[in-house]
Scaffold this motif. Structure first.
Motif, PDB file in Angstrom:
ATOM      1  N   LEU A 226       0.831  -1.209   0.000  1.00 23.62           N
ATOM      2  CA  LEU A 226       0.000   0.000   0.000  1.00 23.62           C
ATOM      3  C   LEU A 226       0.860   1.252   0.000  1.00 23.62           C
ATOM      4  O   LEU A 226       0.604   2.196  -0.761  1.00 23.62           O
ATOM      5  CB  LEU A 226      -0.920  -0.010   1.222  1.00 23.62           C
ATOM      6  N   VAL A 227       1.868   1.269   0.858  1.00 21.33           N
ATOM      7  CA  VAL A 227       2.763   2.424   0.948  1.00 21.33           C
ATOM      8  C   VAL A 227       3.426   2.706  -0.403  1.00 21.33           C
ATOM      9  O   VAL A 227       3.488   3.852  -0.865  1.00 21.33           O
ATOM     10  CB  VAL A 227       3.817   2.194   2.055  1.00 21.33           C
ATOM     11  N   LYS A 228       3.907   1.664  -1.043  1.00 20.93           N
ATOM     12  CA  LYS A 228       4.570   1.842  -2.346  1.00 20.93           C
ATOM     13  C   LYS A 228       3.595   2.366  -3.403  1.00 20.93           C
ATOM     14  O   LYS A 228       3.946   3.237  -4.212  1.00 20.93           O
ATOM     15  CB  LYS A 228       5.180   0.513  -2.806  1.00 20.93           C
ATOM     16  N   ALA A 229       2.364   1.857  -3.371  1.00 20.01           N
ATOM     17  CA  ALA A 229       1.369   2.307  -4.350  1.00 20.01           C
ATOM     18  C   ALA A 229       0.985   3.767  -4.120  1.00 20.01           C
ATOM     19  O   ALA A 229       0.879   4.552  -5.068  1.00 20.01           O
ATOM     20  CB  ALA A 229       0.132   1.415  -4.284  1.00 20.01           C
ATOM     21  N   ASP A 255      13.074   1.226   5.869  1.00 19.45           N
ATOM     22  CA  ASP A 255      14.033   1.558   4.810  1.00 19.45           C
ATOM     23  C   ASP A 255      13.338   2.200   3.611  1.00 19.45           C
ATOM     24  O   ASP A 255      13.884   3.115   2.984  1.00 19.45           O
ATOM     25  CB  ASP A 255      14.782   0.297   4.366  1.00 19.45           C
ATOM     26  N   TYR A 256      12.127   1.723   3.285  1.00 22.30           N
ATOM     27  CA  TYR A 256      11.411   2.315   2.154  1.00 22.30           C
ATOM     28  C   TYR A 256      11.032   3.767   2.447  1.00 22.30           C
ATOM     29  O   TYR A 256      11.203   4.647   1.593  1.00 22.30           O
ATOM     30  CB  TYR A 256      10.157   1.511   1.804  1.00 22.30           C
ATOM     31  N   CYS A 257      10.526   4.023   3.655  1.00 24.29           N
ATOM     32  CA  CYS A 257      10.150   5.394   4.023  1.00 24.29           C
ATOM     33  C   CYS A 257      11.367   6.325   3.982  1.00 24.29           C
ATOM     34  O   CYS A 257      11.251   7.499   3.640  1.00 24.29           O
ATOM     35  CB  CYS A 257       9.510   5.414   5.403  1.00 24.29           C
ATOM     36  N   ALA A 258      12.528   5.788   4.322  1.00 23.67           N
ATOM     37  CA  ALA A 258      13.755   6.605   4.352  1.00 23.67           C
ATOM     38  C   ALA A 258      14.113   7.149   2.977  1.00 23.67           C
ATOM     39  O   ALA A 258      14.675   8.240   2.860  1.00 23.67           O
ATOM     40  CB  ALA A 258      14.914   5.798   4.927  1.00 23.67           C
ATOM     41  N   GLN A 259      13.800   6.385   1.926  1.00 25.29           N
ATOM     42  CA  GLN A 259      14.150   6.841   0.572  1.00 25.29           C
ATOM     43  C   GLN A 259      12.928   7.211  -0.260  1.00 25.29           C
ATOM     44  O   GLN A 259      13.037   7.537  -1.441  1.00 25.29           O
ATOM     45  CB  GLN A 259      14.964   5.757  -0.150  1.00 25.29           C
ATOM     46  N   SER A 260      11.768   7.205   0.377  1.00 20.26           N
ATOM     47  CA  SER A 260      10.523   7.472  -0.325  1.00 20.26           C
ATOM     48  C   SER A 260      10.423   8.918  -0.805  1.00 20.26           C
ATOM     49  O   SER A 260      10.969   9.839  -0.204  1.00 20.26           O
ATOM     50  CB  SER A 260       9.355   7.165   0.618  1.00 20.26           C
ATOM     51  N   ARG A 261       9.664   9.108  -1.871  1.00 22.68           N
ATOM     52  CA  ARG A 261       9.388  10.448  -2.386  1.00 22.68           C
ATOM     53  C   ARG A 261       8.528  11.255  -1.422  1.00 22.68           C
ATOM     54  O   ARG A 261       8.745  12.453  -1.219  1.00 22.68           O
ATOM     55  CB  ARG A 261       8.651  10.327  -3.736  1.00 22.68           C
ATOM     56  N   SER A 262       7.556  10.585  -0.794  1.00 17.97           N
ATOM     57  CA  SER A 262       6.515  11.352  -0.098  1.00 17.97           C
ATOM     58  C   SER A 262       6.176  10.884   1.319  1.00 17.97           C
ATOM     59  O   SER A 262       5.389  11.550   1.998  1.00 17.97           O
ATOM     60  CB  SER A 262       5.233  11.340  -0.944  1.00 17.97           C
TER      61      SER A 262
END
Length: 448
Positions: A226-229, A255-262
């Protein structure tokens, strides 16, 4: 097809207690009623319809709900009164018997608020005292509806409901009984709601739910998916995760949130106790070591992240030694703020079988100690950013008043009345952060 004629020209008043999820749901109810021709009553006007969305997380919350219902009835004589939310699910008969109450809708029925309201509003004329006193609710195991919600009400940020219910059944908690088991809509439907928020001018969305890390039970999807979408939805500049259980906050998600766009460097993580003894009594799904590891991982990849932590004091079984362990554990954690809640006895919970009881004066003493610790951590965290530049999403303020907003890492910022212009509302603006404001709740800012 619902006949909207009965709604046309009516005025409604709303009152919400409890969590961000409740506020989001009330805002959605208000929008649906507005689409049926109901406008919100202005200050001083008597409403035709009153909706109270309740909370039942503590005994104090129950008391506040009763007060709110009585206040609504006194302020709006003759109004059709609807009560929903957690207290309504747990005590439907008690609430429906109150003078002036018409409908009580439990967790499964609130998804059908408009259709039930259209059927029952006209029946008031046949009631002996002018009120229906009806309640609709099912047992916990039969709660299976999901009421979608993506709304901002009077706020700048949108609140997107991604999940409802909980399967954890912690010993002190009534929420699974009030909200039902964990369930969720599809990722595709939530992406669609986020896209609609963009079309409506939204820039920031807070993901809400009861146990959002458990997302996917219904659809076979995952919270990380969901987060990625959602991260791919153009136009939404910021997402915040309202609260996530530590055992469901995976390293992959961090780790995903650390490099996420938003997705912002901002986490809210319930701890409840810093004593493994108490965590076991609570039937929590982790120990202090796991929790500390999550904080360490966040700070390794997002050193500037704001981390809020829920902690309960005075629960059954929390001996003085256990509280001392909690205090020492929290004092050593690199977190930004503590949300401190005194334990409240809830009928029907298994915690009542735990023999050790903490008296109210001692609960207050422990709360004060942790609140003082929180104040120091909050001040220390904010102080690190004095003099730095930051991007702030500003929120509307009354003319002549200071505007406020939040940085990416959830530092509350105050802009002087002289600089607070209407065109800054819902805009991402670069500022320089100054010292604390008069009540130490924000950092003062100057426009760059």
């Amino acid at each position: 097809m619902i006949d909207s004629s009965a709604f046309q020209g009516k005025k409604a008043a709303y009152y919400t207690l409890g969590c961000k999820l409740n506020f989001s749901e009330t805002s959605t109810f208000a929008r649906l009623l507005q689409e049926m021709g109901v406008r919100e009553a202005a200050k001083g006007e008597t409403a035709d319809l009153c909706l109270v969305n309740t909370c039942s997380v503590t005994e104090v919350a129950d008391h506040k709900c009763r007060q709110a219902i009585h206040r609504m009835i006194r302020s709006n004589p003759g109004a059709f009164v609807v009560v929903t939310g957690c207290y309504a699910q747990l005590k439907p008969e008690h609430i429906s018997a109150m003078d002036g109450v018409d409908l009580v809708l439990g967790a499964n029925e609130k998804a059908n608020l408009i259709s039930i309201l259209s059927e029952r509003w006209s029946a008031v004329g046949n009631a002996s005292d002018g009120h229906l006193h009806e309640h609709y609710s099912v047992k916990t195991k039969d709660i299976n509806s999901f009421a979608p919600s993506c709304s901002r009400g009077n706020r700048t940020r949108y609140f997107l409901k991604v999940q409802d219910g909980c399967d954890y059944f912690c010993t002190y908690c009534t929420i699974p009984y009030a909200r039902g088991f964990s369930r969720n809509p599809t990722i595709a439907s939530l992406v669609g709601q986020a896209e609609q928020a963009v079309a409506d001018g939204g820039k920031e969305i807070v993901l809400t739910g009861v146990n959002i890390g458990d997302f996917g039970k219904t659809t076979g999807e995952t919270f990380l998916g969901l987060v990625k979408a959602l991260d791919g939805v153009e136009g939404i500049h910021r997402y915040r995760i309202s609260s996530i259980e530590p055992d469901l906050l995976t390293d992959e998600l961090i780790d995903y949130c650390a490099q996420s766009r938003s997705f912002m460097p901002h986490f809210h993580i319930p701890l409840q106790s810093g004593s493994d003894t108490v965590l076991k009594l609570m039937h929590r799904h982790y120990d202090c070591s796991l929790f500390a590891g999550k904080i360490k991982r966040i700070k390794e990849v997002m050193p500037h992240a704001f981390i809020g932590v829920d902690v309960m004091v005075g629960s059954r079984g929390e001996t003085p030694e256990c509280f001392d362990e909690t205090y020492a554990f929290l004092a050593g954690l690199d977190v930004s703020q503590l949300h401190v809640f005194p334990y409240s006895e809830r009928p029907g919970t298994s915690a009542l079988s735990i023999p050790y009881v903490v008296e109210e004066p001692e609960k207050k003493r422990r709360s004060r100690l942790l609140l003082d610790l929180s104040d120091r951590k909050f001040h220390d965290f904010y102080s690190r950013f004095v003099g730095s530049e930051a991007e702030v999403l500003f929120e509307k303020a009354k003319r002549g008043r200071a505007m406020h907003g939040f940085t990416r890492n959830y530092i509350r910022v105050e802009l002087s009345p002289n600089d607070s212009l209407p065109e800054l509302d819902n805009q991402l603006i670069k500022v320089r952060l100054g010292d604390f404001n008069h009540d130490n709740t924000s950092l003062k800012a100057t426009l760059l």
